[in-house]
Design a protein around this motif. Structure first.
Motif, PDB file in Angstrom:
ATOM      1  N   ALA A 136      19.025  31.948 -33.551  1.00  0.00           N
ATOM      2  CA  ALA A 136      18.001  32.760 -32.881  1.00  0.00           C
ATOM      3  C   ALA A 136      18.513  34.170 -32.605  1.00  0.00           C
ATOM      4  O   ALA A 136      17.790  35.155 -32.785  1.00  0.00           O
ATOM      5  N   ARG A 137      19.761  34.274 -32.202  1.00  0.00           N
ATOM      6  CA  ARG A 137      20.332  35.580 -31.864  1.00  0.00           C
ATOM      7  C   ARG A 137      20.341  36.512 -33.063  1.00  0.00           C
ATOM      8  O   ARG A 137      20.036  37.711 -32.940  1.00  0.00           O
ATOM      9  N   LYS A 138      20.658  35.987 -34.241  1.00  0.00           N
ATOM     10  CA  LYS A 138      20.736  36.815 -35.434  1.00  0.00           C
ATOM     11  C   LYS A 138      19.371  36.984 -36.118  1.00  0.00           C
ATOM     12  O   LYS A 138      19.067  38.046 -36.670  1.00  0.00           O
ATOM     13  N   VAL A 139      18.557  35.948 -36.089  1.00  0.00           N
ATOM     14  CA  VAL A 139      17.331  35.942 -36.884  1.00  0.00           C
ATOM     15  C   VAL A 139      16.168  36.646 -36.193  1.00  0.00           C
ATOM     16  O   VAL A 139      15.416  37.402 -36.842  1.00  0.00           O
ATOM     17  N   ILE A 140      16.000  36.439 -34.894  1.00  0.00           N
ATOM     18  CA  ILE A 140      14.815  36.959 -34.211  1.00  0.00           C
ATOM     19  C   ILE A 140      14.693  38.490 -34.294  1.00  0.00           C
ATOM     20  O   ILE A 140      13.597  39.007 -34.561  1.00  0.00           O
ATOM     21  N   PRO A 141      15.765  39.269 -34.119  1.00  0.00           N
ATOM     22  CA  PRO A 141      15.617  40.720 -34.280  1.00  0.00           C
ATOM     23  C   PRO A 141      15.166  41.120 -35.687  1.00  0.00           C
ATOM     24  O   PRO A 141      14.360  42.055 -35.847  1.00  0.00           O
ATOM     25  N   GLY A 179      19.394  22.254 -42.100  1.00  0.00           N
ATOM     26  CA  GLY A 179      19.000  22.083 -40.700  1.00  0.00           C
ATOM     27  C   GLY A 179      20.161  22.373 -39.761  1.00  0.00           C
ATOM     28  O   GLY A 179      21.101  23.078 -40.117  1.00  0.00           O
ATOM     29  N   GLY A 180      20.083  21.831 -38.562  1.00  0.00           N
ATOM     30  CA  GLY A 180      21.121  22.077 -37.569  1.00  0.00           C
ATOM     31  C   GLY A 180      20.601  21.896 -36.168  1.00  0.00           C
ATOM     32  O   GLY A 180      19.910  20.916 -35.875  1.00  0.00           O
ATOM     33  N   SER A 181      20.871  22.848 -35.311  1.00  0.00           N
ATOM     34  CA  SER A 181      20.498  22.752 -33.900  1.00  0.00           C
ATOM     35  C   SER A 181      18.987  22.737 -33.712  1.00  0.00           C
ATOM     36  O   SER A 181      18.291  23.660 -34.150  1.00  0.00           O
ATOM     37  N   PRO A 182      18.441  21.712 -33.029  1.00  0.00           N
ATOM     38  CA  PRO A 182      17.004  21.697 -32.779  1.00  0.00           C
ATOM     39  C   PRO A 182      16.560  22.813 -31.840  1.00  0.00           C
ATOM     40  O   PRO A 182      15.429  23.293 -31.942  1.00  0.00           O
ATOM     41  N   VAL A 183      17.442  23.225 -30.952  1.00  0.00           N
ATOM     42  CA  VAL A 183      17.095  24.299 -30.020  1.00  0.00           C
ATOM     43  C   VAL A 183      16.956  25.623 -30.762  1.00  0.00           C
ATOM     44  O   VAL A 183      15.972  26.353 -30.613  1.00  0.00           O
ATOM     45  N   GLN A 184      17.955  25.961 -31.597  1.00  0.00           N
ATOM     46  CA  GLN A 184      17.899  27.203 -32.361  1.00  0.00           C
ATOM     47  C   GLN A 184      16.696  27.213 -33.306  1.00  0.00           C
ATOM     48  O   GLN A 184      15.997  28.214 -33.443  1.00  0.00           O
ATOM     49  N   ALA A 185      16.460  26.083 -33.969  1.00  0.00           N
ATOM     50  CA  ALA A 185      15.326  25.989 -34.884  1.00  0.00           C
ATOM     51  C   ALA A 185      14.009  26.181 -34.141  1.00  0.00           C
ATOM     52  O   ALA A 185      13.102  26.874 -34.617  1.00  0.00           O
ATOM     53  N   SER A 186      13.897  25.581 -32.964  1.00  0.00           N
ATOM     54  CA  SER A 186      12.672  25.692 -32.174  1.00  0.00           C
ATOM     55  C   SER A 186      12.435  27.122 -31.697  1.00  0.00           C
ATOM     56  O   SER A 186      11.301  27.622 -31.715  1.00  0.00           O
ATOM     57  N   LEU A 187      13.507  27.797 -31.291  1.00  0.00           N
ATOM     58  CA  LEU A 187      13.383  29.182 -30.843  1.00  0.00           C
ATOM     59  C   LEU A 187      12.872  30.080 -31.975  1.00  0.00           C
ATOM     60  O   LEU A 187      12.005  30.941 -31.767  1.00  0.00           O
ATOM     61  N   ILE A 188      13.409  29.886 -33.166  1.00  0.00           N
ATOM     62  CA  ILE A 188      12.986  30.688 -34.320  1.00  0.00           C
ATOM     63  C   ILE A 188      11.556  30.343 -34.704  1.00  0.00           C
ATOM     64  O   ILE A 188      10.734  31.230 -34.975  1.00  0.00           O
ATOM     65  N   HIS A 189      11.235  29.061 -34.735  1.00  0.00           N
ATOM     66  CA  HIS A 189       9.881  28.599 -35.043  1.00  0.00           C
ATOM     67  C   HIS A 189       8.861  29.235 -34.101  1.00  0.00           C
ATOM     68  O   HIS A 189       7.844  29.792 -34.530  1.00  0.00           O
ATOM     69  N   ASP A 190       9.129  29.174 -32.804  1.00  0.00           N
ATOM     70  CA  ASP A 190       8.182  29.705 -31.813  1.00  0.00           C
ATOM     71  C   ASP A 190       8.039  31.220 -31.924  1.00  0.00           C
ATOM     72  O   ASP A 190       6.948  31.768 -31.728  1.00  0.00           O
ATOM     73  N   LYS A 191       9.138  31.909 -32.259  1.00  0.00           N
ATOM     74  CA  LYS A 191       9.075  33.368 -32.409  1.00  0.00           C
ATOM     75  C   LYS A 191       8.210  33.753 -33.606  1.00  0.00           C
ATOM     76  O   LYS A 191       7.451  34.741 -33.542  1.00  0.00           O
ATOM     77  N   ILE A 192       8.296  33.005 -34.683  1.00  0.00           N
ATOM     78  CA  ILE A 192       7.464  33.285 -35.848  1.00  0.00           C
ATOM     79  C   ILE A 192       5.986  33.181 -35.474  1.00  0.00           C
ATOM     80  O   ILE A 192       5.170  34.027 -35.842  1.00  0.00           O
ATOM     81  N   LEU A 193       5.631  32.157 -34.715  1.00  0.00           N
ATOM     82  CA  LEU A 193       4.248  31.988 -34.274  1.00  0.00           C
ATOM     83  C   LEU A 193       3.794  33.173 -33.422  1.00  0.00           C
ATOM     84  O   LEU A 193       2.670  33.676 -33.573  1.00  0.00           O
TER      85      LEU A 193
END
Length: 271
Positions: free
Chosen positions: A40-45, A67-81
């Motif tokens: 999330a730290r690298k991808v969201i910006p 795949g990997g961390s469900p938390v990181q994946a969820s953060l990125i998923h929600d930001k895309i939305l």
């Protein structure tokens, strides 16, 4: 304790017939972890910059990840939305070798998902793994001394035999994370899923062709075909997360294998 949701570069070039149109490209590779480029730290910006590019015709996420961390994946998923709603831009995921588990979770935030016919796709499940050393300690005559405040502070101690209540706790937590995963997939692929939910959400995986039949993806195709058919351009501006200078130097020092040639010669970067 670790929960795991289990599953390029393009050549630059110029085109004489380029009309100035392009898409925003974000490449997401490797395991999804807090300290990785796929975090999330690298991808969201980079996602924010990709969506906010006013001249870009849309966003393509080129994903190759188990795949990997469900938390990181969820953060990125929600930001895309959130970004889709704010900028009203179409986002399409193209999966390469692997689009599995947490990476597939991220993909379900897109408007469409495309994969290669042989892309490992799906794995909608959660896994927690580790080792137990209780029997080994008995054999070599070692006893462990642990002092805690809180009855369950030493739950899942690998040097103790697992207890029934520990197994129940693990199942409860994994089921909760799994249900969140299922909910996101169900919403993201609403009206598109064709398979039996027991099969789709079993943690199993499929080829890209099989995944298309099950409705997990919208079809097969490479990034060039997707860019051309959906956005009418084969040019892109790169918004992929990158290592810092120090991280790049350290990685280059540790590299021992020669770099391969880039096979994506039809998509052309604009500077």
């Amino acid at each position: 304790m670790l929960f795991i949701l289990i599953g390029p570069s393009f050549s630059s070039g110029k085109s004489d017939d380029h009309d100035g149109s392009y898409i925003s490209l974000v490449r997401l590779n490797g395991e999804i972890m807090a300290n990785n480029n796929f975090s999330a730290r690298k991808v969201i910006p980079e996602l924010t910059a990709a969506f906010s590019d006013k001249e870009s015709k849309g966003v393509i996420l080129l994903i190759n990840s188990p795949g990997g961390s469900p938390v990181q994946a969820s953060l990125i998923h929600d930001k895309i939305l959130q970004l889709k709603e704010k900028y009203h831009k179409q986002v399409i995921v193209v999966g390469e070798d692997t689009l599995a588990s947490g990476a597939y979770l991220v993909a379900t935030a897109a408007d469409k998902i495309f994969v290669n016919a042989d892309t490992v796709t799906g794995s909608i499940g959660v896994i927690m793994e580790g080792f137990g050393f209780a029997d080994a300690m008995k054999k070599i005559g070692i006893s462990r001394r642990v002092f805690t405040a809180g009855a369950n502070k030493d739950r899942l101690d690998p040097f103790e035999s697992i207890k029934p209540e520990d197994q129940a706790k693990i199942k409860d937590v994994l089921d909760a994370v799994h249900q969140d995963f299922i909910n996101d997939v169900t919403v993201g692929r609403k009206g598109k899923l064709n398979g039996d939910p027991k099969e789709l959400f079993s943690g199993d995986f499929w080829t890209g062709t099989q995944a298309a039949k099950l409705g997990l993806v919208d079809g097969t195709g490479d990034v060039w075909e997707v860019a051309q058919s959906n956005f009418g351009t084969t040019h892109y501006r790169d918004y992929s997360p990158h290592d810092s200078f120090f991280e790049s130097v350290m990685r280059d020092v540790s590299m021992k294998l020669p770099l391969g040639l880039d096979s994506h010669t039809k998509l052309q970067e604009i500077i």
